[in-house]
Scaffold this active site. Sequence first.
Site, PDB file in Angstrom:
ATOM      1  N   ASP A  32     -10.803  49.064   4.782  1.00 15.96           N
ATOM      2  CA  ASP A  32     -10.522  47.639   4.977  1.00 15.96           C
ATOM      3  C   ASP A  32     -11.726  46.921   5.596  1.00 15.96           C
ATOM      4  OD1 ASP A  32      -9.191  45.197   5.076  1.00 15.96           O
ATOM      5  OD2 ASP A  32      -8.138  45.656   6.945  1.00 15.96           O
ATOM      6  N   ASP A  68      -9.358  41.086  16.751  1.00 15.45           N
ATOM      7  CA  ASP A  68      -8.799  41.078  15.404  1.00 15.45           C
ATOM      8  C   ASP A  68      -7.275  41.124  15.427  1.00 15.45           C
ATOM      9  OD1 ASP A  68      -9.148  41.390  12.466  1.00 15.45           O
ATOM     10  OD2 ASP A  68      -8.141  43.302  12.835  1.00 15.45           O
ATOM     11  N   GLU A 128      -8.756  35.963  16.901  1.00 12.93           N
ATOM     12  CA  GLU A 128      -8.626  35.861  15.456  1.00 12.93           C
ATOM     13  C   GLU A 128      -7.128  35.766  15.190  1.00 12.93           C
ATOM     14  OE1 GLU A 128      -8.113  36.979  11.277  1.00 12.93           O
ATOM     15  OE2 GLU A 128      -7.736  38.469  12.805  1.00 12.93           O
TER      16      GLU A 128
HETATM   17  C1  OTU Z   1      -7.918  40.482   9.968  1.00 12.03           C
HETATM   18  O1  OTU Z   1      -7.259  39.534   9.174  1.00 12.03           O
HETATM   19  C2  OTU Z   1      -9.276  40.728   9.347  1.00 12.03           C
HETATM   20  O2  OTU Z   1     -10.014  39.536   9.354  1.00 12.03           O
HETATM   21  C3  OTU Z   1      -9.090  41.295   7.974  1.00 12.03           C
HETATM   22  O3  OTU Z   1     -10.318  41.431   7.304  1.00 12.03           O
HETATM   23  C4  OTU Z   1      -8.384  42.608   8.116  1.00 12.03           C
HETATM   24  O4  OTU Z   1      -8.056  43.069   6.842  1.00 12.03           O
HETATM   25  C5  OTU Z   1      -7.108  42.517   8.942  1.00 12.03           C
HETATM   26  O5  OTU Z   1      -7.248  41.719  10.115  1.00 12.03           O
HETATM   27  C6  OTU Z   1      -6.662  43.864   9.415  1.00 12.03           C
HETATM   28  O6  OTU Z   1      -7.529  44.383  10.403  1.00 12.03           O
HETATM   29  O7  OTU Z   1      -4.090  39.025   7.757  1.00 12.03           O
HETATM   30  O8  OTU Z   1      -5.515  38.572   5.581  1.00 12.03           O
HETATM   31  O9  OTU Z   1      -3.412  36.174  12.130  1.00 12.03           O
HETATM   32  O10 OTU Z   1      -4.150  36.831   9.595  1.00 12.03           O
HETATM   33  O11 OTU Z   1      -5.663  39.363  11.465  1.00 12.03           O
HETATM   34  C7  OTU Z   1      -6.189  38.807   6.768  1.00 12.03           C
HETATM   35  C8  OTU Z   1      -4.332  37.173  11.962  1.00 12.03           C
HETATM   36  C9  OTU Z   1      -5.263  39.054   7.915  1.00 12.03           C
HETATM   37  C10 OTU Z   1      -4.291  37.781  10.561  1.00 12.03           C
HETATM   38  C11 OTU Z   1      -5.535  38.523  10.385  1.00 12.03           C
HETATM   39  C12 OTU Z   1      -5.831  39.376   9.242  1.00 12.03           C
END
Ligand code: OTU
Length: 657
Positions: A153, A295, A337
């Site tokens: 990922d 994250d 995030e």
């Molecule tokens: C984040 O995004 C990261 O930016 C992603 O690249 C990862 O795949 C994910 O976490 C898992 O680690 O749902 O569609 O409210 O929206 O954490 C991306 C926060 C995601 C989420 C966000 C997530």
Amino acid sequence: MSPLPSDRVRRAHARDTVQALLPSVQSRVAQSLGELEAEALVARIRQHLFDMVEPLQLLYGRTTDVAALTGRLLDLVVDAALERPPGLRRIDRRREVDPRWFQRSRVIGYVCYAGRFAGTLDGVRHKLDYLAELGVTYLHVMPLLKPREGANDGGYAVADYRQVDPRLGTMADLEALAADLHDRDMSLCVDLVLNHTAAEHPWALAARAGDPTYRRFYRVFPDRTAPDRYERTMPEVFPDTSPGSFTHVEGLGWVWTTFESFQWDLDWTNPDVFAAMLDTMLFVANRGVDVLRLDAAPFLWKREGTDGQNQPEVHLILQALRALVAVAAPGVVFKAEAIVSPDQLVTYLGAHEGFRPECDIAYNNQLMVMLWSSLASRDSRLATASLRRMREIPPGTAWVTYLRCHDDIGWAVSDEDAHRVGLDPAAHRSFLSDYFSGVHPGSFARGRVFQHNPRTGDRRISGTAAALCGLDAARETGDDEAVDIAVRRLVMLYSVVYSYGGIPLLYMGDELGLPNDPHWADDPEHVGDNRWMHRPPMDWAAAARRHDPATVEGRLFASLQSLARARAGLLALRAGTGTTLLDTASRHVLALRRRHPRGPAFVGLANFSDGPSEVGEDVLLPQFTARPELRLSSDGVRLTGPGVRLPAWGWAWLADH
Ligand code: OTU
């Protein structure tokens, strides 16, 4: 969640216990760091004590002796303070003098994958001149800690938080990069994945091997009963590739996996998880990282019958972590995030009843979504309505403003805001997906649908900023005029990102208009995840054209440079004060005003139209004390007395004379 009388008693007891420890902490620190540092550290503990003990009591008080827990966490913090390298302690001191350093208008961010940008972390160190040319002072290097093997990922499945991905280098390389950045007065942002570890992380392996301590690090269920109940109300983040929120693991049971099946959610109801992740954060902070990108923060706490996000306990966790990390590393900033609705989003910056410091900065995904929505619809009214409705954020915090990132775009258009401007919310979201995936008649965009969820109708969008602005399509047909228009759109969007207030982020390649990566699916680990379309490798041949004004790269690069330069000279663009959205007679023009008590007023205008638009003096004059002057603009902007005429996709920055 509301405190019980016994909570108050226990909290007071925990505080008294910690207070009693302070003399011994002080002498321990004084022995290695000297009296002054020891006094400062104890002062920080006193300052943050309430903000750590109260949330810890509410989170863990029912099951744990919070006095003992606080003592144990403070031990980790004091150890980290003792290990903190002198260079970082010097930066801490500067930032304690100037705690709002990240709000300055000179702060401009750049986001890249180390591997895709420059091969390795050491490679990145050799590209800092390139970043300096763009006025960049804040570098977010995408996930770089050691991920699991195979699909990971994009690095968000971490197998070891204390090692760098060996393909990118070593911890020493990371420290060297941080030191180089600090020498240039730049800062470093690194991802910290708090919600989950890789299924191959030693904690997960121990859980799998039957160790009860580590089994309690995760959320494991013997059968489908509880998972079925939770899934009734949980959204699916990756319905295509990883449907549901649980994964069956042989010999263990059903493991909570919000994201991919190899990303195991940690159980933050367990104070051992809190302690382990605090220790991880302190370790990363001590390597020289200035900004921790937290994250998937909204997902840390689960509750049946909810969407499993934004639970009150998430905020308590962040507040307690904030208070504890501030003791050891006061210069470090937390970035949330949280890609959630605007009402929820502001709470990550502490904008809620019972304010307590939480994250310092947060992604403004609402602005991002509204820019794209306005671009497709040639109409800024939804943007104005929804941005205006956002609650003001605390003065010590800042937005991170951006146009594109490594993720897809999800259409976070609230029903309430859509209704307010007469739009059907579902129809508008569907229009945006059609538009940016290029299927809407006449669309200039060349994005793709990411994770179509037939159950909800949800379709998110992948694609580079340039592709979504029409540059890829224009280049395909070799239409110079269309190329010109696409460039204008992209710069206009960035003119808002750079002036909205907060830290603007430039996503790698946007400064050159990089197209979608045609080879994104060649890597077997990326097949099925078209977010890799907009994570292309850096095109250094294109970058070599950046000083040639006759090229697309030259135009974009120079425009972003001038935005950065003008921004740095405008006090009104410093974060810490609110942004006011202005009404104009034109539905195409997004107009925003910013003020700083010591600087000239600022108005930014952006025209989301294929044709010219006007903004009259009735709108502009009341914003300024004297006559406004044009500080920076696209080509073709004309001052018509105190009014302004903007060409198609034109923009202007005005400030008091
Ligand atoms: C984040 O995004 C990261 O930016 C992603 O690249 C990862 O795949 C994910 O976490 C898992 O680690 O749902 O569609 O409210 O929206 O954490 C991306 C926060 C995601 C989420 C966000 C997530």
